[in-house]
Structures are given as C-alpha cells and as structure tokens.
Design a protein around this motif. Structure first.
Motif, PDB file in Angstrom:
ATOM      1  N   SER A 149      -8.220  -5.643   9.876  1.00  0.00           N
ATOM      2  CA  SER A 149      -8.922  -4.462   9.348  1.00  0.00           C
ATOM      3  C   SER A 149      -9.348  -4.590   7.893  1.00  0.00           C
ATOM      4  O   SER A 149     -10.149  -3.794   7.424  1.00  0.00           O
ATOM      5  CB  SER A 149      -8.021  -3.225   9.451  1.00  0.00           C
TER       6      SER A 149
ATOM      7  N   ASP B  94       4.964  -6.581   6.100  1.00  0.00           N
ATOM      8  CA  ASP B  94       3.602  -6.230   6.472  1.00  0.00           C
ATOM      9  C   ASP B  94       2.652  -6.911   5.471  1.00  0.00           C
ATOM     10  O   ASP B  94       2.665  -6.595   4.280  1.00  0.00           O
ATOM     11  CB  ASP B  94       3.504  -4.697   6.414  1.00  0.00           C
TER      12      ASP B  94
ATOM     13  N   ASN C  54       0.880  -1.156   0.000  1.00  0.00           N
ATOM     14  CA  ASN C  54       0.000   0.000   0.000  1.00  0.00           C
ATOM     15  C   ASN C  54       0.921   1.211   0.000  1.00  0.00           C
ATOM     16  O   ASN C  54       1.810   1.261   0.852  1.00  0.00           O
ATOM     17  CB  ASN C  54      -0.860  -0.006   1.275  1.00  0.00           C
TER      18      ASN C  54
ATOM     19  N   THR D 257      -3.330  -7.933   9.919  1.00  0.00           N
ATOM     20  CA  THR D 257      -4.413  -7.120  10.488  1.00  0.00           C
ATOM     21  C   THR D 257      -5.773  -7.771  10.250  1.00  0.00           C
ATOM     22  O   THR D 257      -5.951  -8.502   9.268  1.00  0.00           O
ATOM     23  CB  THR D 257      -4.411  -5.706   9.869  1.00  0.00           C
TER      24      THR D 257
HETATM   25  C1  LIG Z   1       0.163  -1.803   4.574  1.00  0.00           C
HETATM   26  C2  LIG Z   1      -0.674  -1.495   5.767  1.00  0.00           C
HETATM   27  N1  LIG Z   1      -0.261  -1.885   6.967  1.00  0.00           N
HETATM   28  C3  LIG Z   1      -0.974  -1.636   8.072  1.00  0.00           C
HETATM   29  C4  LIG Z   1      -2.164  -0.956   8.007  1.00  0.00           C
HETATM   30  C5  LIG Z   1      -2.865  -0.593   9.273  1.00  0.00           C
HETATM   31  O1  LIG Z   1      -3.704  -1.553   9.650  1.00  0.00           O
HETATM   32  P1  LIG Z   1      -4.439  -1.516  11.060  1.00  0.00           P
HETATM   33  O2  LIG Z   1      -5.830  -1.098  10.779  1.00  0.00           O
HETATM   34  O3  LIG Z   1      -4.295  -2.928  11.536  1.00  0.00           O
HETATM   35  O4  LIG Z   1      -3.707  -0.553  11.969  1.00  0.00           O
HETATM   36  C6  LIG Z   1      -2.657  -0.536   6.781  1.00  0.00           C
HETATM   37  C7  LIG Z   1      -3.911   0.219   6.718  1.00  0.00           C
HETATM   38  O5  LIG Z   1      -4.320   0.748   5.727  1.00  0.00           O
HETATM   39  C8  LIG Z   1      -1.893  -0.811   5.632  1.00  0.00           C
HETATM   40  O6  LIG Z   1      -2.290  -0.391   4.430  1.00  0.00           O
END
Ligand SMILES: Cc1ncc(COP(=O)(O)O)c(C=O)c1O
Length: 375
Positions: free
Chosen positions: A236, A204, A177, A234
């Motif tokens: 999320s 990640d 991302n 995550t």
């Molecule tokens: C690459 C990446 N890592 C971590 C996260 C953050 O995730 P969390 O909601 O678990 O803090 C995101 C959120 O957009 C992300 O894009």
C-alpha cells in the motif's frame, strides 16, 4: 413492525467495546468539491503520490479478461515472487487483503481472553483494535518524551520490562506510524534477546522501503535467530497499491498454518495479485519512488521547521508536526483550502498533525496554505 432486538446486548462482549473506523472525511465527494480549485490535496493517509509502476497497469489490463473468475486462492505466483525476493520458501509467506487483515487474523488465531498484548503508547491504531476484538488485555508502555532524540518513539527497554507470564504478543511498527520514528537493528536484536521464545513479536514494516538510516535494516534476517518473530509488509505504501489491498506476513510455516483456516479463501483479489507481482518486478520504479520521497521528506521537514514548527525525525513517507493549541483551527483552515492532513487527537496527540510527503508541487501547495493559515 416487530421490535428490533438489542443487537448490542447480543454481540460478543469484546466487540461491544469497539468503535468503528472513522475515515475523517468523505474523500470521493471532496475530490469533486475541489476538482476545479486545483484538486484535493490528499495528505492524510500516507499514500504514495507517485503511483505504481506502469507495469502494474499493463498487468491489470491483462487480468481484466478474468474478472468473472475467482482469483487463485493460494496466490501462488505472488507468494513465489515474494519468497524469492526475501530468500525464503513460499511456505513462509501469508498473503492478506492488506496487512490490516493479517493483523486481525493473527490476534484471532493466537490471543485469548486473559492474554496480554503489549504495545507502545503511540502505536498504529489497528493493533489495539485487533487485540480488543478478541478480548485481550492491552498493556501500554510509555513512549519517549517529546524532548527526547527520538521524540514519542518506542522505548524498547520499557517494553521488555513490561513482559509478564501472560504476555502473548508484542506489536510495533519500525519505522512507526503515526510518529515516523524508528530504532536501529542492533537495538532490535538486543530487545529480541530479552523476549521469551513463546511470546510472539510482530514487527510491522509497512514503511521499511523509505528508510535511509543505515542503522536500520529489515528484521527479516533476524527470523532465523528468533522464530517467534513475524514481519508484516504491505504493497500500500512504496509500491503504490493502497487501492488494491495486498499485504503479507513472513513467519514460520507452522505459525502461518494456524492462520490459514480463518483466512477467507479468496482474500486477495485477482487484480491485486497480478498488480503486486508486477510491482515487485519493477525495482527501478520502486527505487525512483523511494529516492524522490526521501528527498521530499527532508525538503518538506526543513521548510516546515523554518516556520518555527517542531517536526519529528521521520524515516517514513510522512511527517508528524507539532502545531500546539491552534492545531484544530489549522487543520480546519487547511481543509477549507482543499488540503487534507491527519488530526492526531485519536492517538492522544491533539497538538500534532500528520502530513504525507507528496510531490514537490503538492508539498509547495501545502506550504503556501500553511504559511497563509499560520500568519
Ligand atoms: C504501520 C502500518 N501498518 C499497516 C498499515 C495497513 O496497511 P494495509 O494497507 O496493508 O492494510 C498501515 C497503513 O497505514 C500502517 O501505517
């Protein structure tokens, strides 16, 4: 009224260099504004539009009886469920209030003033924040150019070549991302063999569930060969629990033990703990979300490309698209139609917009807006 002290001058010098997170829009008020106009189209934060498993809602409902109690500070049941899913011991798991929190803790625990943190140019914005907050020296390597097969993707050779005796931590997301780009597991192994064992590597995997390319599988299995590897996950994204804030690290227990003392005792809330456990238990729902997202990703990418717009290859639940010099005007016109997409100027990609892949009807609404705006 007494004079207010110059708090900035009093602050830790590393913190003075940081800017606060800019959420871009006031989403709750925009939801009200567009409620009668078909609803706000929320395509800016890579969330899962299909939502969590119905089992999550039942688990949350049962947990409501305990709102007045603190949650389990060890998160034992969830850790066990995650550990069993990944075939590791629960001491290899550390839970966080989202993976964001864990990235901050990792930097806090391991990085000092003179240490270098090595990042690729278009990396997730939290890595530089976590590194700067502890006074690290940031070293960025160039990403691949926009006309490469993996445009703007991480160049692992450049990262390996930039390692110095001061490098303490290397962070990247795979898939990444904001670009959506990725590299395969063989390339990852080749890279890891070039990293000295005392340099930490954070991989990640926030979007790993959405991957359809068989060349890329999780780095979790590589931890046995490379104990300096830390994998972040995550709930999320594909699990649909962004609002509850649950993430985790998988790493060596002796590494995680160093993060434990700086962890807030009840960092993962009670609803988040039970929700994540219920989400993990519903593999059918996860598969359904992933299949639908993959189908929509290819459908939407093809539709946007057919409008003459370059769309980067993606293995995530979002697309990065190049709209050229008119990008801010296009973003603004979409906003006026109730569609939020992510401007990329903060990443140095001012001619691009990042668009979450949503449901078919939401994607159609976005396309209709884009067609009208571009025309
Ligand atoms: C690459 C990446 N890592 C971590 C996260 C953050 O995730 P969390 O909601 O678990 O803090 C995101 C959120 O957009 C992300 O894009």
């Amino acid at each position: 009224m007494p004079a207010v002290p110059d708090f900035k001058a009093l602050a830790n010098p590393a913190i003075r260099t940081l800017a606060a997170y800019d959420p871009g829009h006031d989403i709750p008020s925009l939801r009200r504004r567009f409620a009668d106009a078909g609803g706000l189209l929320e395509l800016g934060s890579n969330e899962n539009p299909f939502g969590p498993s119905p089992r999550v809602l039942a688990a949350i409902h049962a947990e409501l009886a305990y709102l007045h109690r603190y949650p389990d500070p060890a998160g034992k049941a969830l850790k066990q469920a995650i550990a069993s899913k990944h075939g590791v011991g629960e001491q290899h798991i550390m839970l966080g209030n989202g993976s964001h929190e864990l990235l901050m803790q990792l930097a806090q625990a391991f990085i000092g003033q003179n240490d270098e943190v090595l990042l690729s140019r278009y990396c997730f914005a939290v890595y530089p924040i976590a590194a700067k907050a502890v006074g690290a020296q940031l070293v960025f390597t160039d990403a691949f150019p926009a006309d490469h097969d993996m445009p703007l993707g991480h160049d692992l050779d450049a990262l390996a070549a930039a390692i110095t005796p001061r490098t303490k931590l290397i962070c990247f997301a795979n898939p990444n991302n904001p670009t959506g780009t990725w590299f395969g597991s063989l390339q990852m192994i080749d890279f890891l063999t070039r990293v000295p064992p005392e340099v930490l590597v954070l991989v990640d995997e926030a979007y790993i569930e959405y991957v359809s390319d068989p060349a890329l599988s999780s780095a979790l299995d590589l931890r046995v060969r490379f104990p300096n590897l830390i994998v972040a996950r995550t709930f999320s994204k594909a699990y649909g629990l962004a609002g509850l804030r649950v993430g985790y690290l998988v790493a060596e227990p002796s590494l995680l033990a160093l993060l434990e003392p700086i962890r807030e005792s009840f960092n993962v809330n009670g609803l988040g703990l039970v929700a994540a456990q219920a989400a993990l238990a519903d593999a059918t729902h996860l598969q359904d979300v992933v299949t639908r997202t993959q189908e929509e990703r290819e459908w939407l990418a093809a539709a946007v490309r057919s409008m003459g717009v370059q769309v980067l290859p993606s293995q995530t639940n979002f697309l990065l698209a190049h709209f050229g010099p008119e990008t801010p005007a296009i973003e603004n016109a979409l906003f006026e139609r109730g569609a939020i997409v992510r401007p990329m100027a903060g990443y140095g990609l001012g001619e691009y917009l990042r668009i979450t892949v949503a449901t078919r009807s939401e994607n159609e609404r976005l396309l209709a807006g884009l067609k009208a705006v571009i025309a």
